[in-house]
Design a protein around this motif. Structure first.
Motif, PDB file in Angstrom:
ATOM      1  N   VAL A   9       0.956  -1.115  -0.088  1.00  0.00           N
ATOM      2  CA  VAL A   9       0.288   0.327   0.224  1.00  0.00           C
ATOM      3  C   VAL A   9       0.588   1.007   0.105  1.00  0.00           C
ATOM      4  CG1 VAL A   9      -1.924   1.216   1.567  1.00  0.00           C
ATOM      5  CG2 VAL A   9      -2.255  -1.031   1.161  1.00  0.00           C
ATOM      6  N   PRO A  10       1.892   1.247   0.410  1.00  0.00           N
ATOM      7  CA  PRO A  10       2.409   2.507   0.903  1.00  0.00           C
ATOM      8  C   PRO A  10       2.726   3.017  -0.236  1.00  0.00           C
ATOM      9  CG  PRO A  10       3.061   1.210   2.090  1.00  0.00           C
ATOM     10  CD  PRO A  10       2.753   0.634   1.381  1.00  0.00           C
ATOM     11  N   TYR A  11       2.958   2.714  -1.733  1.00  0.00           N
ATOM     12  CA  TYR A  11       3.887   3.373  -2.679  1.00  0.00           C
ATOM     13  C   TYR A  11       2.991   3.518  -3.673  1.00  0.00           C
ATOM     14  CZ  TYR A  11       6.702   4.732  -6.567  1.00  0.00           C
ATOM     15  OH  TYR A  11       6.745   6.007  -7.930  1.00  0.00           O
ATOM     16  N   ALA A  12       2.005   4.262  -4.509  1.00  0.00           N
ATOM     17  CA  ALA A  12       0.975   4.042  -5.040  1.00  0.00           C
ATOM     18  C   ALA A  12       0.489   5.012  -6.679  1.00  0.00           C
ATOM     19  CB  ALA A  12      -0.867   3.938  -4.643  1.00  0.00           C
ATOM     20  N   SER A  13       2.162   5.615  -6.999  1.00  0.00           N
ATOM     21  CA  SER A  13       1.326   7.070  -7.352  1.00  0.00           C
ATOM     22  C   SER A  13       2.312   6.188  -9.207  1.00  0.00           C
ATOM     23  CB  SER A  13       1.903   7.730  -7.322  1.00  0.00           C
ATOM     24  OG  SER A  13       1.499   9.208  -8.209  1.00  0.00           O
ATOM     25  N   ALA A  14       1.777   6.518 -10.099  1.00  0.00           N
ATOM     26  CA  ALA A  14       3.072   6.476 -11.447  1.00  0.00           C
ATOM     27  C   ALA A  14       2.862   7.908 -11.749  1.00  0.00           C
ATOM     28  CB  ALA A  14       1.811   5.820 -12.209  1.00  0.00           C
ATOM     29  N   ALA A  15       4.098   8.371 -11.629  1.00  0.00           N
ATOM     30  CA  ALA A  15       4.840   9.238 -12.063  1.00  0.00           C
ATOM     31  C   ALA A  15       5.308   9.772 -12.961  1.00  0.00           C
ATOM     32  CB  ALA A  15       4.914   9.982 -11.213  1.00  0.00           C
ATOM     33  N   GLN A  16       5.019  10.832 -13.957  1.00  0.00           N
ATOM     34  CA  GLN A  16       6.094  11.281 -14.935  1.00  0.00           C
ATOM     35  C   GLN A  16       6.094  12.229 -15.409  1.00  0.00           C
ATOM     36  OE1 GLN A  16       3.017  10.528 -18.519  1.00  0.00           O
ATOM     37  NE2 GLN A  16       2.358   8.541 -18.362  1.00  0.00           N
ATOM     38  N   LEU A  17       7.795  12.696 -14.970  1.00  0.00           N
ATOM     39  CA  LEU A  17       8.516  13.718 -14.830  1.00  0.00           C
ATOM     40  C   LEU A  17       8.931  14.119 -16.609  1.00  0.00           C
ATOM     41  CD1 LEU A  17      10.118  16.114 -13.612  1.00  0.00           C
ATOM     42  CD2 LEU A  17      11.784  14.680 -13.094  1.00  0.00           C
ATOM     43  N   ASP A  18       8.926  15.915 -17.038  1.00  0.00           N
ATOM     44  CA  ASP A  18       9.467  16.669 -18.042  1.00  0.00           C
ATOM     45  C   ASP A  18       9.499  17.767 -18.419  1.00  0.00           C
ATOM     46  OD1 ASP A  18       9.697  16.321 -21.314  1.00  0.00           O
ATOM     47  OD2 ASP A  18       7.938  16.875 -21.445  1.00  0.00           O
ATOM     48  N   ALA A  19      11.343  17.401 -18.412  1.00  0.00           N
ATOM     49  CA  ALA A  19      11.822  19.043 -17.692  1.00  0.00           C
ATOM     50  C   ALA A  19      13.341  19.184 -18.576  1.00  0.00           C
ATOM     51  CB  ALA A  19      12.537  19.151 -16.408  1.00  0.00           C
ATOM     52  N   ALA A  20      13.077  20.868 -19.022  1.00  0.00           N
ATOM     53  CA  ALA A  20      13.955  21.320 -19.493  1.00  0.00           C
ATOM     54  C   ALA A  20      14.632  22.293 -18.781  1.00  0.00           C
ATOM     55  CB  ALA A  20      13.564  21.592 -21.428  1.00  0.00           C
ATOM     56  N   ILE A  21      15.970  22.264 -18.750  1.00  0.00           N
ATOM     57  CA  ILE A  21      16.567  22.769 -18.135  1.00  0.00           C
ATOM     58  C   ILE A  21      17.925  23.270 -18.880  1.00  0.00           C
ATOM     59  CG2 ILE A  21      18.751  23.081 -16.424  1.00  0.00           C
ATOM     60  CD1 ILE A  21      17.677  20.636 -14.976  1.00  0.00           C
ATOM     61  N   LEU A  22      17.475  25.083 -19.626  1.00  0.00           N
ATOM     62  CA  LEU A  22      17.852  25.974 -20.317  1.00  0.00           C
ATOM     63  C   LEU A  22      18.901  26.703 -19.317  1.00  0.00           C
ATOM     64  CD1 LEU A  22      15.110  26.820 -22.320  1.00  0.00           C
ATOM     65  CD2 LEU A  22      16.267  24.906 -22.722  1.00  0.00           C
ATOM     66  N   SER A  23      20.671  26.787 -20.513  1.00  0.00           N
ATOM     67  CA  SER A  23      21.795  27.815 -19.857  1.00  0.00           C
ATOM     68  C   SER A  23      21.606  28.578 -19.491  1.00  0.00           C
ATOM     69  CB  SER A  23      22.936  27.052 -20.534  1.00  0.00           C
ATOM     70  OG  SER A  23      22.981  28.498 -22.039  1.00  0.00           O
ATOM     71  N   GLU A  24      20.547  29.318 -20.044  1.00  0.00           N
ATOM     72  CA  GLU A  24      20.476  31.141 -20.315  1.00  0.00           C
ATOM     73  C   GLU A  24      19.227  31.344 -18.922  1.00  0.00           C
ATOM     74  OE1 GLU A  24      20.062  32.250 -24.356  1.00  0.00           O
ATOM     75  OE2 GLU A  24      21.772  32.253 -25.225  1.00  0.00           O
ATOM     76  N   LYS A  25      18.388  30.319 -18.762  1.00  0.00           N
ATOM     77  CA  LYS A  25      17.675  30.639 -17.606  1.00  0.00           C
ATOM     78  C   LYS A  25      18.009  29.976 -15.677  1.00  0.00           C
ATOM     79  CE  LYS A  25      13.784  30.228 -20.583  1.00  0.00           C
ATOM     80  NZ  LYS A  25      12.421  29.337 -20.750  1.00  0.00           N
ATOM     81  N   ASP A  26      16.862  30.973 -14.935  1.00  0.00           N
ATOM     82  CA  ASP A  26      17.894  30.402 -14.041  1.00  0.00           C
ATOM     83  C   ASP A  26      16.767  30.065 -13.190  1.00  0.00           C
ATOM     84  OD1 ASP A  26      16.245  32.720 -13.419  1.00  0.00           O
ATOM     85  OD2 ASP A  26      17.292  34.277 -12.012  1.00  0.00           O
ATOM     86  N   PHE A  27      15.610  30.111 -14.164  1.00  0.00           N
ATOM     87  CA  PHE A  27      14.444  28.898 -12.645  1.00  0.00           C
ATOM     88  C   PHE A  27      14.531  27.780 -14.336  1.00  0.00           C
ATOM     89  CE2 PHE A  27      13.083  31.791 -15.951  1.00  0.00           C
ATOM     90  CZ  PHE A  27      11.192  31.643 -17.024  1.00  0.00           C
ATOM     91  N   VAL A  28      13.678  27.073 -14.013  1.00  0.00           N
ATOM     92  CA  VAL A  28      12.611  25.795 -14.277  1.00  0.00           C
ATOM     93  C   VAL A  28      11.088  25.190 -14.025  1.00  0.00           C
ATOM     94  CG1 VAL A  28      13.555  23.941 -12.355  1.00  0.00           C
ATOM     95  CG2 VAL A  28      13.177  23.106 -15.466  1.00  0.00           C
ATOM     96  N   GLU A  29      10.321  25.222 -15.214  1.00  0.00           N
ATOM     97  CA  GLU A  29       9.022  24.792 -15.182  1.00  0.00           C
ATOM     98  C   GLU A  29       8.857  23.267 -15.629  1.00  0.00           C
ATOM     99  OE1 GLU A  29       6.835  28.779 -14.954  1.00  0.00           O
ATOM    100  OE2 GLU A  29       7.264  27.389 -16.841  1.00  0.00           O
ATOM    101  N   PRO A  30       9.041  22.556 -14.364  1.00  0.00           N
ATOM    102  CA  PRO A  30       9.050  20.412 -14.788  1.00  0.00           C
ATOM    103  C   PRO A  30       7.590  20.584 -14.701  1.00  0.00           C
ATOM    104  CG  PRO A  30       9.570  20.847 -12.705  1.00  0.00           C
ATOM    105  CD  PRO A  30       9.395  21.495 -13.401  1.00  0.00           C
TER     106      PRO A  30
END
Length: 375
Positions: A9-30
């Motif tokens: 029971v303790p773990y039940a979530s299927a997660a999908q992550l998509d992220a792009a880390i760009l050199s000229e930005k100091d933030f990321v919005e995954p």
């Protein structure tokens, strides 16, 4: 009421992550997507089947910084990031929530899709002209507390799947009180962090150097490296769906089942990337112009050695091909090779069976000197 539970029971979530880390930005919005399918089975009919059969409902909403409750969500995420030793800080968050209920003949299906898009800063641990060290622990965001947002449906806990059932079918939700797997948290990407980064697949793509890449938010100056997980392999293991089952006895026996697929993730970077450990934590090291070569942070076999062995094997194959080609040309000039048929003697190996006879035979080499063995 009788409850029977099977599954971990303790773990039940299927997660999908998509992220792009760009050199000229100091933030990321995954983009984190949490997917879940819940089945409510009524094989023996019953009161619940009468309410759910042939029912179809959809619940959806969007939340952002203007939605009451998102400030508390940001606070909870940042507390979780500290717990998993991440330097990242979330400053904003967006949520897209959808739940679809479909009642069929023998079961009802509820499909959940929750997209969480945090704005992450402070993930760059160190940066110079072309190099940077990037925190990697933020990929394992997970929350096990209620996340209450004020929506068009009233106060709504986006982290509790039962909240959707409370809105769509409140009388059914009340009857299923005590079915604990209906309330397992949705926001859980801890499985993405569980797999070490050295077991992720890494591939760099130089198409982003082309000027046309600018329209896809890339600078058009650097290669792109993709780190991904979710593929099945001998090292990682089989990709099997996870399943949780809980039975409940009311007027009839009902079965509640959760199906989760394997987690998967893709994180893209500008430049060449490798992974190391800093103070026990996994981090990405990037270089915009040249390969990042580090000693492996585990007992894994170094990729550079593997590539070197592959190169040596390729050279060996070329050498063997050249030798074989020369030998073939030499044999061609010499004419027929092998045993001269004049040195072979044949004998019959089959006999007739009734009116049917098969002509079969074998041959043996006539030695230059008389053999001591009988022929």
């Amino acid at each position: 009421m009788i409850l029977l539970v099977s599954g971990l029971v303790p773990y039940a979530s299927a997660a999908q992550l998509d992220a792009a880390i760009l050199s000229e930005k100091d933030f990321v919005e995954p983009s984190f997507q949490f997917l879940r399918v819940i089945y409510i089975e009524y094989p023996n009919d019953g009161e619940i089947s009468e309410s759910l059969r042939n029912t179809k409902q959809t619940l959806s909403f969007v939340a952002d910084h203007s939605t009451p409750g998102t400030d508390e969500l940001v606070k909870q995420i940042n507390q979780n990031l500290k717990t998993i030793s991440s330097s990242a800080v979330v400053t904003d968050v967006k949520i897209q929530y959808q739940a679809i209920l479909q009642g069929n003949e023998h079961s009802a299906v509820i499909e959940y899709k929750v997209q969480l898009i945090p704005t992450i800063t402070n993930h760059i641990l160190e940066k110079s002209f072309e190099k940077s060290t990037v925190d990697a622990n933020w990929r394992g965001i997970s929350l096990d507390v209620p996340i209450i947002l004020q929506t068009e449906y009233g106060s709504f806990d986006v982290n509790n799947p039962k909240s959707a059932l409370n809105v769509m079918m409140p009388e059914i939700s009340e009857k299923l009180n005590g079915v604990t797997i209906l309330e397992l948290p949705l926001i859980d990407a801890s499985g993405i962090m569980t797999l070490p980064l050295h077991k992720w697949h890494s591939l760099f793509d130089n198409t982003a150097i082309m000027s046309d890449a600018i329209e896809y938010n890339y600078a058009g100056k650097n290669v792109i490296t993709h780190y991904s997980m979710g593929e099945c392999s001998i090292e990682v293991g089989m990709c099997n769906d996870r399943e949780w089952i809980q039975e409940i006895e009311l007027d009839k026996k009902y079965v509640v089942k959760i199906i989760e697929s394997s987690d998967d993730a893709t994180i893209s970077f500008e430049g060449y990337v490798d992974t190391i450990r800093v103070n026990g934590n996994e981090v990405f090291q990037t270089n915009l112009k040249s390969l990042v070569i580090q000693k492996p942070d585990t007992d894994e076999f170094p990729a550079t050695v593997m590539y070197g062995m592959a190169g040596i094997a390729a050279i060996g194959a070329v050498v063997m091909f050249v030798i074989s080609d020369r030998k073939l040309k030499k044999d061609k000039d010499e004419g027929q090779t092998g045993v001269d048929p004049a040195h072979l003697k044949s004998y019959e190996t089959s006999s007739s069976a009734g009116s049917y006879k098969t002509n079969r035979g074998e041959s043996y080499l006539i030695p230059n000197h008389k053999s001591k063995m009988p022929l």
